[in-house]
Design a protein around this motif. Structure first.
Motif, PDB file in Angstrom:
ATOM      1  N   MET A   1       8.024   0.433 -11.609  1.00  0.00           N
ATOM      2  CA  MET A   1       7.872  -0.919 -11.132  1.00  0.00           C
ATOM      3  C   MET A   1       8.923  -1.828 -11.743  1.00  0.00           C
ATOM      4  N   ALA A   2       9.199  -1.641 -13.010  1.00  0.00           N
ATOM      5  CA  ALA A   2      10.165  -2.498 -13.659  1.00  0.00           C
ATOM      6  C   ALA A   2      11.538  -2.362 -13.011  1.00  0.00           C
ATOM      7  N   ARG A   3      11.886  -1.177 -12.590  1.00  0.00           N
ATOM      8  CA  ARG A   3      13.213  -0.932 -12.025  1.00  0.00           C
ATOM      9  C   ARG A   3      13.401  -1.664 -10.705  1.00  0.00           C
ATOM     10  N   HIS A   4      12.420  -1.632  -9.823  1.00  0.00           N
ATOM     11  CA  HIS A   4      12.583  -2.215  -8.502  1.00  0.00           C
ATOM     12  C   HIS A   4      12.073  -3.648  -8.399  1.00  0.00           C
ATOM     13  N   ALA A   5      11.011  -3.968  -9.095  1.00  0.00           N
ATOM     14  CA  ALA A   5      10.355  -5.251  -8.887  1.00  0.00           C
ATOM     15  C   ALA A   5      10.634  -6.262  -9.988  1.00  0.00           C
ATOM     16  N   ASN A   6      11.290  -5.839 -11.060  1.00  0.00           N
ATOM     17  CA  ASN A   6      11.457  -6.703 -12.223  1.00  0.00           C
ATOM     18  C   ASN A   6      10.107  -7.159 -12.755  1.00  0.00           C
ATOM     19  N   ALA A   7       9.122  -6.286 -12.702  1.00  0.00           N
ATOM     20  CA  ALA A   7       7.785  -6.597 -13.185  1.00  0.00           C
ATOM     21  C   ALA A   7       7.694  -6.362 -14.685  1.00  0.00           C
ATOM     22  N   THR A   8       6.863  -7.156 -15.330  1.00  0.00           N
ATOM     23  CA  THR A   8       6.588  -6.936 -16.741  1.00  0.00           C
ATOM     24  C   THR A   8       5.179  -6.387 -16.952  1.00  0.00           C
ATOM     25  N   ASN A   9       4.308  -6.566 -15.966  1.00  0.00           N
ATOM     26  CA  ASN A   9       2.937  -6.079 -16.048  1.00  0.00           C
ATOM     27  C   ASN A   9       2.530  -5.443 -14.736  1.00  0.00           C
ATOM     28  N   ALA A  10       1.620  -4.478 -14.855  1.00  0.00           N
ATOM     29  CA  ALA A  10       1.036  -3.851 -13.667  1.00  0.00           C
ATOM     30  C   ALA A  10      -0.440  -3.616 -13.957  1.00  0.00           C
ATOM     31  N   TRP A  11      -1.254  -3.750 -12.934  1.00  0.00           N
ATOM     32  CA  TRP A  11      -2.688  -3.543 -13.045  1.00  0.00           C
ATOM     33  C   TRP A  11      -3.106  -2.509 -12.021  1.00  0.00           C
ATOM     34  N   ILE A  12      -3.968  -1.605 -12.434  1.00  0.00           N
ATOM     35  CA  ILE A  12      -4.430  -0.529 -11.558  1.00  0.00           C
ATOM     36  C   ILE A  12      -5.953  -0.547 -11.548  1.00  0.00           C
ATOM     37  N   GLY A  13      -6.518  -0.493 -10.346  1.00  0.00           N
ATOM     38  CA  GLY A  13      -7.965  -0.434 -10.213  1.00  0.00           C
ATOM     39  C   GLY A  13      -8.356   0.691  -9.272  1.00  0.00           C
ATOM     40  N   LEU A  14      -9.440   1.368  -9.602  1.00  0.00           N
ATOM     41  CA  LEU A  14      -9.954   2.426  -8.743  1.00  0.00           C
ATOM     42  C   LEU A  14     -11.439   2.160  -8.570  1.00  0.00           C
TER      43      LEU A  14
END
Length: 79
Positions: A1-14
C-alpha cells in the motif's frame, strides 16, 4: 500500500453475516481515480475482482483523496 497509495496506515476487517464473509481493507493514502480503476492494464484490481467472482462474490473499490476502501464479499456455500 505504501508503494502505490502513499499510505501510512491500513486497516483490515473480516466479518461474517448469515450469508457471506466480508473482508474490508482501508488505507489513508492519496486515493485512486475512477479512470485508473477502469484502465485495462489495472491488473491488480481486475485480478482481485476475478478471484472474488470465481467464488461467487464481488469486489468494490471506493476512493477519495483521503484513502481507499476495498470490500470483498464472498457468499457462504450453504447460505
Amino acid at each position: 500500500m505504501a508503494r502505490h497509495a502513499n499510505a501510512t496506515n491500513a486497516w483490515i476487517g473480516l466479518a461474517q453475516t448469515d450469508r457471506a464473509y466480508v473482508l474490508t481493507v482501508r488505507d489513508d493514502g492519496g486515493g485512486v481515480s475512477e479512470e485508473d480503476l477502469r484502465k485495462p492494464m489495472s491488473h491488480g484490481v481486475r485480478g482481485m475482482r476475478e478471484r472474488a467472482q470465481h467464488f461467487g462474490g464481488n469486489l468494490s473499490v471506493s476512493s477519495t483523496s483521503e484513502g481507499t476502501t476495498v470490500v470483498v464479499t464472498i457468499p457462504k456455500q450453504n447460505a
